[in-house]
Design an enzyme around this catalytic site. Sequence first.
Site, PDB file in Angstrom:
ATOM      1  N   LYS A   1      48.871   2.409 -44.726  1.00  0.00           N
ATOM      2  CA  LYS A   1      49.320   3.636 -45.414  1.00  0.00           C
ATOM      3  C   LYS A   1      48.148   4.178 -46.224  1.00  0.00           C
ATOM      4  O   LYS A   1      47.870   3.712 -47.319  1.00  0.00           O
ATOM      5  CB  LYS A   1      50.515   3.372 -46.331  1.00  0.00           C
TER       6      LYS A   1
ATOM      7  N   ASP B   1      34.627  -3.685 -48.843  1.00  0.00           N
ATOM      8  CA  ASP B   1      33.473  -2.825 -48.550  1.00  0.00           C
ATOM      9  C   ASP B   1      32.336  -3.024 -49.546  1.00  0.00           C
ATOM     10  O   ASP B   1      31.161  -2.839 -49.193  1.00  0.00           O
ATOM     11  CB  ASP B   1      33.897  -1.352 -48.556  1.00  0.00           C
TER      12      ASP B   1
ATOM     13  N   SER C   1      49.376   0.562 -49.087  1.00  0.00           N
ATOM     14  CA  SER C   1      49.118   1.605 -50.087  1.00  0.00           C
ATOM     15  C   SER C   1      48.078   1.162 -51.125  1.00  0.00           C
ATOM     16  O   SER C   1      46.933   0.897 -50.771  1.00  0.00           O
ATOM     17  CB  SER C   1      50.451   2.002 -50.739  1.00  0.00           C
TER      18      SER C   1
END
Length: 417
Positions: A342, A328, A317
């Site tokens: 999730k 990223d 999460s």
Amino acid sequence: MEFMNKQVFRFVFSLFLVFGLVFGLVFGSLIPPAIALTQEQKLVFEVWRIVNRSYLDDTFNNQDWRAVRQDALRKPPANDQAAYTAIRNMLASLDDPFTRFLDPEQYRSLQVNTSGELTGVGLQIALNSQTGALEVITPIEGSPADKAGIQPHDRILKIEGFPTDNLTLDEAAARMRGPIGSVVSLVIGRESESEKEIILVRDRIELNPVIAELRLSPQRKPIGYLRLTQFNANAAMELAHAISQLETKGAAAYILDLRNNPGGLLQAGVEVAREWLDSGTVVYTVNRQGIQGSFEAFGPALTQNPLVILVNQGTASASEILAGALQDNGRAQLVGETTFGKGLIQSLFELSNGSGVAVTIAKYETPNHRDINKLGIKPDIVIPQPPISREQIGTDADQQYQAAVELLNKNFVVAGS
């Protein structure tokens, strides 16, 4: 001529009367009369309406959501408990474990948990996605469960003698919470061991989610080790304080340990990511209309020093939002195992009687538009980790931690050359 007009009018008017009577007799029985809903029915309808307006999947799991409402309201629930059952059955048809009803006690407990204060035994729990068993993600350090020796991956078989097979996460958590000083018994299953009953005395659980320590690498370079256990309301503030202290002590690099961190508040995950980034997107959100929102970093970062993040299957999460954002954006390298996966966002709605409903309202994508739901985030360096005790985390027995240190050592060598 005037006479003829009156006759025609009377004839047409008579036809309308006859048609109206026939229509009322034939079709009126198909339209139920408007009746006042009971308080219990109003609660069921309130939940249906929230889901109807907000739920991510506009097919509602490929079913007629209006028909679900009609079925739920056909028979008035006799009391609150019957209404709660009707609501849970209605939500179960969505086949989404994260969209769930919370009775008033469960709703208050969830609010307290995310606020950073709690009383109970100190266990973070999850349902095993393959077996459905109730398992321990990790005990909170210093809690009654931790002191009793309960370990990650232990199965909770019974709570106060009640089998956990059909309990939801919220129901299991509610049974373990209670006043300070009260007693609760758990039956624990552990691989290769017989079942064991453990008696715990509930206590106030300290929910400072950050553990910070300055350590030395083999090259004698100071490394700031940060373990973040959950994303509650205190997480960003406590982590910022820990980074500031480690910077003052001369930390030259950082290891951020997100292993077995089940997540928590979306905003807390975003704020922690911003502490490491000068600029860039933290996360994209997509609702059922496909509308994308985004959270951005606006800097400056609290430190520019190299960062390695430790992740595993219990990283979920908000932890995945943070790990994906820093991976990223090229701010950190990830070491460990593929994360939980999730990628859904829930909003918590308070209902008219003090209960609540958590509804999946959106999904998130990483800055590179990766949808990680049920897929997880793959680390840059994959290192399997045999089970270790809490005392072994960050030691020679911790292979993932040692791999992170080795990766930072290479950075030190490159920087030195």
